[in-house]
Design a protein around this motif. Structure first.
Motif, PDB file in Angstrom:
ATOM      1  N   ILE A   1      31.516  18.375  61.916  1.00 56.81           N
ATOM      2  CA  ILE A   1      30.690  18.667  60.738  1.00 56.81           C
ATOM      3  C   ILE A   1      29.937  17.419  60.288  1.00 56.81           C
ATOM      4  O   ILE A   1      28.794  17.506  59.866  1.00 56.81           O
ATOM      5  CB  ILE A   1      31.575  19.204  59.593  1.00 56.81           C
ATOM      6  N   GLY A   2      30.537  16.258  60.396  1.00 56.99           N
ATOM      7  CA  GLY A   2      29.880  15.013  59.988  1.00 56.99           C
ATOM      8  C   GLY A   2      28.621  14.749  60.806  1.00 56.99           C
ATOM      9  O   GLY A   2      27.597  14.344  60.261  1.00 56.99           O
ATOM     10  N   LYS A   3      28.687  14.984  62.115  1.00 55.11           N
ATOM     11  CA  LYS A   3      27.517  14.781  62.973  1.00 55.11           C
ATOM     12  C   LYS A   3      26.414  15.782  62.629  1.00 55.11           C
ATOM     13  O   LYS A   3      25.227  15.443  62.626  1.00 55.11           O
ATOM     14  CB  LYS A   3      27.895  14.939  64.444  1.00 55.11           C
ATOM     15  N   LEU A   4      26.795  17.015  62.331  1.00 56.00           N
ATOM     16  CA  LEU A   4      25.805  18.026  61.963  1.00 56.00           C
ATOM     17  C   LEU A   4      25.107  17.673  60.647  1.00 56.00           C
ATOM     18  O   LEU A   4      23.882  17.785  60.531  1.00 56.00           O
ATOM     19  CB  LEU A   4      26.462  19.400  61.845  1.00 56.00           C
ATOM     20  N   LYS A   5      25.863  17.214  59.668  1.00 56.41           N
ATOM     21  CA  LYS A   5      25.265  16.821  58.390  1.00 56.41           C
ATOM     22  C   LYS A   5      24.330  15.644  58.565  1.00 56.41           C
ATOM     23  O   LYS A   5      23.261  15.589  57.968  1.00 56.41           O
ATOM     24  CB  LYS A   5      26.354  16.491  57.378  1.00 56.41           C
ATOM     25  N   LYS A   6      24.717  14.689  59.411  1.00 56.01           N
ATOM     26  CA  LYS A   6      23.866  13.522  59.662  1.00 56.01           C
ATOM     27  C   LYS A   6      22.578  13.937  60.371  1.00 56.01           C
ATOM     28  O   LYS A   6      21.492  13.481  60.034  1.00 56.01           O
ATOM     29  CB  LYS A   6      24.612  12.492  60.503  1.00 56.01           C
ATOM     30  N   ALA A   7      22.672  14.838  61.330  1.00 55.57           N
ATOM     31  CA  ALA A   7      21.492  15.304  62.052  1.00 55.57           C
ATOM     32  C   ALA A   7      20.541  16.037  61.111  1.00 55.57           C
ATOM     33  O   ALA A   7      19.326  15.886  61.201  1.00 55.57           O
ATOM     34  CB  ALA A   7      21.913  16.213  63.201  1.00 55.57           C
ATOM     35  N   LEU A   8      21.075  16.832  60.192  1.00 53.93           N
ATOM     36  CA  LEU A   8      20.233  17.533  59.231  1.00 53.93           C
ATOM     37  C   LEU A   8      19.572  16.564  58.257  1.00 53.93           C
ATOM     38  O   LEU A   8      18.417  16.742  57.871  1.00 53.93           O
ATOM     39  CB  LEU A   8      21.051  18.577  58.468  1.00 53.93           C
ATOM     40  N   ALA A   9      20.292  15.535  57.856  1.00 51.24           N
ATOM     41  CA  ALA A   9      19.745  14.551  56.927  1.00 51.24           C
ATOM     42  C   ALA A   9      18.663  13.703  57.591  1.00 51.24           C
ATOM     43  O   ALA A   9      17.713  13.272  56.931  1.00 51.24           O
ATOM     44  CB  ALA A   9      20.860  13.667  56.394  1.00 51.24           C
ATOM     45  N   ASP A  10      18.783  13.462  58.890  1.00 49.96           N
ATOM     46  CA  ASP A  10      17.840  12.600  59.609  1.00 49.96           C
ATOM     47  C   ASP A  10      16.553  13.317  60.032  1.00 49.96           C
ATOM     48  O   ASP A  10      15.579  12.653  60.379  1.00 49.96           O
ATOM     49  CB  ASP A  10      18.496  12.007  60.855  1.00 49.96           C
ATOM     50  N   ARG A  11      16.553  14.638  60.012  1.00 50.70           N
ATOM     51  CA  ARG A  11      15.356  15.336  60.495  1.00 50.70           C
ATOM     52  C   ARG A  11      14.207  15.179  59.501  1.00 50.70           C
ATOM     53  O   ARG A  11      14.408  15.066  58.298  1.00 50.70           O
ATOM     54  CB  ARG A  11      15.644  16.806  60.776  1.00 50.70           C
ATOM     55  N   LYS A  12      13.009  15.125  60.026  1.00 52.50           N
ATOM     56  CA  LYS A  12      11.819  14.934  59.202  1.00 52.50           C
ATOM     57  C   LYS A  12      11.308  16.278  58.713  1.00 52.50           C
ATOM     58  O   LYS A  12      11.248  17.242  59.464  1.00 52.50           O
ATOM     59  CB  LYS A  12      10.722  14.243  60.010  1.00 52.50           C
ATOM     60  N   VAL A  13      10.906  16.294  57.466  1.00 49.36           N
ATOM     61  CA  VAL A  13      10.331  17.497  56.882  1.00 49.36           C
ATOM     62  C   VAL A  13       8.819  17.400  57.031  1.00 49.36           C
ATOM     63  O   VAL A  13       8.210  16.416  56.629  1.00 49.36           O
ATOM     64  CB  VAL A  13      10.713  17.623  55.388  1.00 49.36           C
TER      65      VAL A  13
END
Length: 54
Positions: free
Chosen positions: A11-23
């Motif tokens: 879950i930590g990796k998924l949250k980090k990937a979502l936070a790092d994606r550009k809008v």
């Protein structure tokens, strides 16, 4: 956007990937707010433009 999460993923990796994606912002309508300066009422302008089609 739809994400399908499997229970074996961290879950930590998924949250980090979502936070790092550009809008990607596609259109800024606020930029054009108040861009048209006229001395006439908006309704009067609309009526004139609609009458041009007749």
């Amino acid at each position: 956007m739809v994400l399908t999460l499997k229970s074996d993923k961290d879950i930590g990796k998924l949250k980090k990937a979502l936070a790092d994606r550009k809008v990607v912002k596609k259109f800024d309508a606020q930029k054009f707010c108040g861009a048209l300066k006229t001395n006439e009422d908006g309704l009067t302008i609309q009526k004139k433009l609609r009458d041009e089609w007749n």
